[in-house]
Write an enzyme that holds these catalytic residues in place. Structure first.
Site, PDB file in Angstrom:
ATOM      1  N   TYR A 192       0.841  -1.240   0.228  1.00  0.00           N
ATOM      2  CA  TYR A 192      -0.142  -0.556  -0.235  1.00  0.00           C
ATOM      3  C   TYR A 192       1.281   1.191  -0.281  1.00  0.00           C
ATOM      4  CZ  TYR A 192      -4.237   2.890   1.594  1.00  0.00           C
ATOM      5  OH  TYR A 192      -4.807   4.322   1.251  1.00  0.00           O
ATOM      6  N   VAL A 194       3.930   1.274  -1.810  1.00  0.00           N
ATOM      7  CA  VAL A 194       4.643   1.879  -2.722  1.00  0.00           C
ATOM      8  C   VAL A 194       3.339   2.015  -3.184  1.00  0.00           C
ATOM      9  CG1 VAL A 194       5.929   0.381  -4.583  1.00  0.00           C
ATOM     10  CG2 VAL A 194       6.584  -0.126  -2.283  1.00  0.00           C
ATOM     11  N   VAL A 227      -9.416   8.029   7.730  1.00  0.00           N
ATOM     12  CA  VAL A 227     -11.137   7.676   7.446  1.00  0.00           C
ATOM     13  C   VAL A 227     -11.795   6.096   7.941  1.00  0.00           C
ATOM     14  CG1 VAL A 227     -13.051   8.387   6.671  1.00  0.00           C
ATOM     15  CG2 VAL A 227     -11.051   9.731   5.974  1.00  0.00           C
TER      16      VAL A 227
END
Length: 274
Positions: A192, A194, A227
């Site tokens: 993620y 990268v 979030v």
């Protein structure tokens, strides 16, 4: 006068859904909610219609070239161009801090490689003052990378797309070799990280290309905050509505002169490479 067009990828839930909602409320034009699953996309549209909003729906799987081409054909047939494009579609398996090569490849294809296909097929439809917003992450900051060679190379003013692909492919090759190699480049959730660092770097390269072509198009990446969404298993600091704040700022309110920047969730500029 031609109607303006905004498109949000992955718009059926989470931050993407809230971005679509905000655009429907404030954007002077039509707003396309796109999703790879038609049923979930239409359900999202129905929720917004119940609020008195009028998004349009088009199916879009960002990992499928034909799906992107179908959207491009629809836009070019019915509209004069794209004024706002929010590249929001992305995946993360929060339960897998270390992924298999296959899982890492799927994630990077969705979060990053898809942007190259979108660039080739949709960007020719952008109006000259279009705004592109890439939904990145604080994991998209360069400091998430552990290898000095990439810390040095990814900040060069003459960085190329090909070099970003070399970075991504080096990580994928490491993922084939197992856990220690996976860790060596970006640590936990390295795939993620990268994908989002590559997205950030691509943002800056493409802004330079637009400038060299004499276009007034702006492209920025944004960290929406941590979030609470399905992707984060409900964990986080912000609601999806709050997470949409900075993306909507870039789409609707930011000066056109704001280009090639990394924007934090509170709408201020941060140095990507600190």
């Amino acid at each position: 006068m031609e109607t303006k067009v905004a498109i949000v990828t992955g718009g059926n839930r989470g931050i993407g859904f809230e971005i679509v909602k905000g655009l429907c409320q404030k954007f002077d034009g039509v707003v396309y909610l796109t999703a790879r699953n038609e049923e979930r996309g239409q359900q999202a549209v129905k929720k917004l219609e119940e609020l008195g909003l009028k998004p349009l729906f088009h199916i879009l799987d960002v990992t499928c070239e034909k799906s992107i081409e179908d959207l491009a054909k629809h836009i070019s047939t019915h509209h004069s161009g794209i004024d706002v494009l929010v590249n929001n579609a992305g995946i993360l398996d929060f339960d897998k801090a270390i992924s298999s090569y296959e899982d890492a490849k799927k994630l990077i294809d969705t979060n990053f490689t898809s942007l190259l296909t979108i660039s080739r097929i949709l960007y020719p439809l952008l109006t000259n003052t279009a705004r592109i917003i890439n939904i990145s992450s604080d994991w998209g900051l360069l400091s998430n990378i552990r290898k000095q060679v990439w810390l040095d190379r990814l900040v060069k003013d003459d960085l190329t797309v090909e070099q970003i692909l070399e970075f991504v492919n080096e990580f994928l090759n490491a993922a084939k070799m197992g856990k220690s190699a996976f860790f060596s480049i970006a640590g936990k959730y390295g795939d993620y990280k990268v994908s989002k660092v590559a997205m950030s770097a691509l943002t800056f390269v493409q802004q330079r290309q637009f400038r060299e072509e004499g276009k007034d198009i702006s492209i920025n990446c944004v960290h929406p905050g941590f979030v609470m969404t399905d992707m984060t298993k409900g964990m986080g600091d912000f609601t999806p509505e709050r997470g949409a704040k900075a993306p909507l700022y870039l789409a609707l309110e930011a000066p056109q002169s704001l280009k090639g920047s990394f924007i934090w969730h509170d709408c201020h500029h941060v140095n990507w490479d600190d």
